[in-house]
Design an enzyme around this catalytic site. Structure first.
Site, mmCIF file in Angstrom:
data_model
loop_
_atom_site.group_PDB
_atom_site.id
_atom_site.type_symbol
_atom_site.label_atom_id
_atom_site.label_comp_id
_atom_site.label_asym_id
_atom_site.label_seq_id
_atom_site.Cartn_x
_atom_site.Cartn_y
_atom_site.Cartn_z
ATOM 1 N N HIS A 1 1.339 -1.593 0.015
ATOM 2 C CA HIS A 1 -0.076 0.286 0.247
ATOM 3 C C HIS A 1 1.221 1.615 0.082
ATOM 4 O O HIS A 1 0.377 2.907 -0.174
ATOM 5 C CB HIS A 1 -0.870 0.048 0.890
ATOM 6 C CG HIS A 1 -0.462 0.441 2.539
ATOM 7 N ND1 HIS A 1 -0.186 -0.431 3.779
ATOM 8 C CD2 HIS A 1 -0.063 1.061 2.683
ATOM 9 C CE1 HIS A 1 0.293 -0.755 4.813
ATOM 10 N NE2 HIS A 1 0.363 1.075 4.355
ATOM 11 N N ASP B 1 -0.114 -7.930 1.692
ATOM 12 C CA ASP B 1 0.411 -6.426 1.866
ATOM 13 C C ASP B 1 2.059 -5.951 1.625
ATOM 14 O O ASP B 1 2.913 -6.066 2.290
ATOM 15 C CB ASP B 1 0.070 -5.853 2.724
ATOM 16 C CG ASP B 1 0.193 -4.287 2.848
ATOM 17 O OD1 ASP B 1 0.515 -3.122 1.121
ATOM 18 O OD2 ASP B 1 -0.389 -3.124 3.728
ATOM 19 N N SER C 1 3.392 2.663 7.724
ATOM 20 C CA SER C 1 3.777 1.761 6.874
ATOM 21 C C SER C 1 4.750 1.440 6.324
ATOM 22 O O SER C 1 5.641 2.237 5.657
ATOM 23 C CB SER C 1 2.798 2.163 5.423
ATOM 24 O OG SER C 1 0.992 2.525 6.796
#
Length: 272
Positions: free
Chosen positions: A82, A127, A222
């Site tokens: 992502h 992911d 992230s």
């Protein structure tokens, strides 16, 4: 696009909707920015986590956002899909304690992003992404982190302690902290984590952590590393958190690295 899916629980005493919702870490709602933060962590001394890199992504429209990543080889960085999904290029910051004061940087275009082919942005399954980089020499401030071995594939890591690291906000409504921060967290069992987020998000290729006392990853953390205290192996990639916020007390989710050892080997040649 922000993900905000409410999970429905029939059981009495289910968590409030805001806690049971899932968002990519970089899109959590406490800040309009997607710059990163470790909540209730501590400053990393120089050289503590030499494998972590800052990733300053640029979109095709010229806007940008921040993620983290892990050095796994002389020419490879591991991060979240992502993070790479909407990027057209990235500047990689190596050996930085202060976010923009790196030992050196490399610029990499989208052609060197290798995103997992089965990445699903709706439920953040698979992911994981790799970034091919120019050759990097290793020393005490810039070094790779070891991947798990194949023998670790069926280890749940339930109850194990690990360290997550990243730059940015240190509490939900605070300002940016440009200094690299760490937080020590405990991995929890997936069955317990499914009670919050459901099986659509918590698969065999997911790890979750407890966020006791508001200690967690958040926003542009992230793609950053989750590394075991015991053995210093990279077991998780920062992926998602509760829509209720980073200090809500709900678990935080990571991509489980052991689920992708074959894919990493096939792309990079790196294997243990």
């Amino acid at each position: 696009m922000k993900l905000f899916i409410i999970l429905i629980f029939a059981a009495v005493g289910a968590l409030p909707d805001s806690l049971a919702s899932v968002m990519p870490i970089k899109d959590l709602p406490q800040s309009q920015s997607i710059d990163g933060r470790i909540t209730n962590g501590y400053p990393a001394y120089e050289g503590k986590v030499p494998y972590v890199v800052g990733l300053s992504f640029t979109r095709s429209d010229g806007t940008g956002y921040w993620c983290g990543g892990s050095i796994i080889g002389h020419t490879w960085v591991l991060t979240a899909a992502h993070c790479t999904n909407h990027g057209s290029s990235v500047t990689i910051y190596y050996g930085a304690s202060f976010r923009f004061q790196a030992q050196y940087t490399h610029w990499v275009g989208r052609g060197d992003f290798v995103q997992h082919p089965n990445y699903n942005s709706d439920n953040l399954n698979n992911d994981i992404s790799l970034i091919r980089t120019p050759h990097v020499d290793f020393w005490n401030l810039v070094n790779r982190v070891e991947l798990p071995s194949y023998n670790d594939r069926y280890n749940s890591y339930n109850g194990w302690w690990a360290v997550a690291s990243g730059w940015g906000y240190t509490w939900n409504d605070g300002g940016m902290s440009d200094y690299l921060n760490c937080v020590d967290v405990q991995i929890m069992g997936n069955d317990e984590c499914r009670n919050t987020f459901g099986s659509n998000y918590i698969t065999d290729n997911t790890l979750c952590i407890r966020t006791t006392d508001g200690k967690s990853t958040c926003s542009g953390d992230s793609g950053g590393p989750l590394v075991l205290h015991d053995g210093n192996r990279l077991v998780g990639i920062t992926s998602f958190g509760s829509g209720g916020g980073c200090t809500s007390g709900a678990p935080a989710g990571f991509t489980r690295v052991t689920g992708y050892l074959d894919w990493i080997r096939d792309v990079t040649g790196i294997v243990y």
